[in-house]
Design an enzyme around this catalytic site. Structure first.
Site, PDB file in Angstrom:
ATOM      1  N   ASN A  27       0.878  -1.173   0.000  1.00 35.35           N
ATOM      2  CA  ASN A  27       0.000   0.000   0.000  1.00 35.35           C
ATOM      3  C   ASN A  27       0.915   1.222   0.000  1.00 35.35           C
ATOM      4  O   ASN A  27       1.498   1.566   1.017  1.00 35.35           O
ATOM      5  CB  ASN A  27      -0.879  -0.033   1.251  1.00 35.35           C
ATOM      6  N   ARG A 108      -2.616  -2.144  -3.435  1.00 36.06           N
ATOM      7  CA  ARG A 108      -3.847  -1.394  -3.223  1.00 36.06           C
ATOM      8  C   ARG A 108      -3.794  -0.139  -4.094  1.00 36.06           C
ATOM      9  O   ARG A 108      -2.825   0.617  -4.039  1.00 36.06           O
ATOM     10  CB  ARG A 108      -3.960  -1.002  -1.756  1.00 36.06           C
ATOM     11  N   HIS A 197     -13.112   2.222   0.156  1.00 33.45           N
ATOM     12  CA  HIS A 197     -13.078   1.153   1.177  1.00 33.45           C
ATOM     13  C   HIS A 197     -13.772  -0.099   0.645  1.00 33.45           C
ATOM     14  O   HIS A 197     -14.230  -0.940   1.432  1.00 33.45           O
ATOM     15  CB  HIS A 197     -13.809   1.543   2.482  1.00 33.45           C
ATOM     16  N   ARG A 258     -11.966  14.436   8.452  1.00 34.72           N
ATOM     17  CA  ARG A 258     -12.739  14.901   7.287  1.00 34.72           C
ATOM     18  C   ARG A 258     -14.175  15.241   7.683  1.00 34.72           C
ATOM     19  O   ARG A 258     -14.765  14.569   8.532  1.00 34.72           O
ATOM     20  CB  ARG A 258     -12.808  13.816   6.207  1.00 34.72           C
ATOM     21  N   GLU A 401      -8.048  -5.909   5.235  1.00 39.46           N
ATOM     22  CA  GLU A 401      -7.908  -5.490   3.838  1.00 39.46           C
ATOM     23  C   GLU A 401      -6.714  -6.147   3.166  1.00 39.46           C
ATOM     24  O   GLU A 401      -6.767  -6.471   1.985  1.00 39.46           O
ATOM     25  CB  GLU A 401      -7.807  -3.962   3.762  1.00 39.46           C
TER      26      GLU A 401
END
Ligand code: ADP
Length: 434
Positions: A27, A108, A197, A258, A401
């Site tokens: 990643n 990813r 996601h 966020r 993940e």
């Protein structure tokens, strides 16, 4: 860069997925690179690492293997240096990558736009497509690409597979994916809701079905991925039909830093009246808002501590977070009509019993409730936390993940049966576009 010998020399992914085959999951961010060596059959992480401050003189590398973490500091020039350092650590402290029989590298990638609804084996066309999608994810896709390019140079004998955060949500119905924006403008600039996601939402919804011994096709699910970034999805029979993130991961739930949903006119207002530039507003909405903007803290452990001390800003941050979450649960009940399972996952969802409790408090009339005892504490396995009488099960289902990417990578190179040997079902393997 010199390739690392002995990796990817095994002829067939099927044969490699016996006891020892592994997948290196990467990643790659703009200034960091995370990796994990995963056994896609057993599901365990064999080793993992994090390289931070790439491009700085004070880079930090952490490599964990067999319970020990090796830490190094020093300048890390670029992503090539970073991955080379990681591979050196594999060679020095283990595990030996040749012995680990790496059958694929899984990468990813944040944005697959409308082009990718499934993982793809990397070739020049795929790399070009990811680069072309960069305007949609200007911070992420170029950084992901750098990671892929250096990994392909250093590990040239093993297939590289890209797994997209957006892919699972390519099934969103048109009505859910479309912004009510001038059609021509939206089309010209590829503006629609993509969702993010996706790897986690797909993994968790599949895991729910297996944990319950139910067919994925039969289940209507709401998945709440609550980490630093947070998103909700509605999944009907294994197919995503709604999600809270949109063109970018800024839309939807309140997150660590966020805003989530906000009146877009706030942007015009800040520009016109506060004289802020687009970049400044971007930074404000993405990095200085959410829980952090409201309370100064984006970690729920700290937030609860502050609330315990009577901090009103922290209490308000929690209230705003929970209110938004409940609105999405209500909206997705309406989208799905009938909900069999609501599951919580990721750092907050797996660990924070208070947030879970508040998210569904007072919904008994809708057949949704949590059993306080079952809900207690952190969950490391799929766990039902609702009482026996409810029509909707509430669960905590830890996400993984890296494992999902590893399994999708194996499936993409034609070795998906490795996971079935371990009793897993196809739904975690990405499979063909749906
Ligand atoms: P990311 O989006 O960075 O992958 P994670 O899924 O790891 O995020 O979630 C990180 C967040 O999880 C932290 O910011 C914190 O709010 C929350 N968290 C982690 N551990 C706990 C805990 N024990 N109790 C409450 N919240 C926790």
């Amino acid at each position: 860069m010199t390739p690392v010998p002995g990796v990817g020399t095994r002829p067939s992914p099927h044969s490699a997925l016996g006891a020892h085959g592994s997948v290196l999951v990467i990643n790659s961010g703009s200034s960091s690179l995370k990796y994990q060596l995963v056994n896609p059959v057993g599901g365990e992480a064999i080793a993992s690492g994090l390289i931070e401050r790439i491009g700085e003189s004070d880079g930090v590398v952490r490599h964990t293997f067999a319970g020990n973490t090796t830490r190094r500091t020093g300048p890390i020039g670029d992503h090539g240096d970073a991955l080379r350092t990681a591979l050196d650590l594999f060679a020095e402290v283990g595990p030996d990558l040749a012995e680990a029989q790496v059958v694929a590298v899984g990468h990813r990638v944040v944005h697959g736009g409308s082009l990718f609804s499934a993982p793809a084996v990397v070739d020049d066309d795929v790399l070009r497509a990811i680069a072309d999608l960069s305007p949609l994810a200007p911070l992420h896709n170029p950084a992901n690409l750098r990671g892929i390019e250096v990994a392909r140079t250093l590990l040239p004998d093993v297939p590289h597979v890209v797994v997209f955060d957006t892919a699972f949500f390519q099934t969103l119905p048109d009505a859910a994916a479309t912004y009510a924006l001038d059609r021509a403008v939206a089309e010209e600039h590829a503006i629609r809701r993509y969702g993010f996601h996706g790897t986690s939402h797909q993994y968790v919804s599949g895991k729910v079905a297996r944990a319950l011994g139910r067919r994925l096709d039969d289940l209507n699910q709401i998945v709440l991925h609550l980490g630093n970034g947070a998103s909700a999805s509605a999944v009907r029979g294994g197919v995503a039909v709604e999600t809270s993130m949109g063109l970018t991961p800024l839309e939807g739930l309140v997150m660590g830093t966020r805003t989530g949903d906000i009146d877009p006119a706030v942007v015009f207002h800040l520009h016109r009246n506060a004289g802020m530039s687009v970049d400044e507003i971007d930074e404000l909405l993405n990095r200085r808002s959410g829980l952090k903007g409201l309370s100064g803290e984006n970690d729920f452990r700290e937030l609860h501590r502050l609330i315990g001390e009577g901090d009103r800003d922290a209490q308000r941050a929690l209230d705003v977070y929970v209110h938004r979450l409940r609105k999405y649960i209500g909206a997705y009940l309406a989208v799905l009509g009938r909900v069999d399972v609501i599951s919580f996952t990721a750092g907050v969802g797996e660990n924070d019993a208070r947030v879970r409790e508040l998210a569904v408090a007072g919904l008994e009339g809708l057949g949704i409730a949590i059993d306080p005892e079952r809900n207690q504490g952190r969950k490391t396995e799929p766990t039902i936390i609702s009482p026996a009488w409810t029509s909707t099960l509430v669960m905590v289902v830890p996400t993984d993940e890296e494992l999902a990417i590893a399994r999708q990578a194996v499936a993409a190179i034609g070795g998906g049966d490795g996971g079935q040997a371990a009793g897993d079902a196809d739904d975690e393997y990405g499979g063909p576009a749906r």
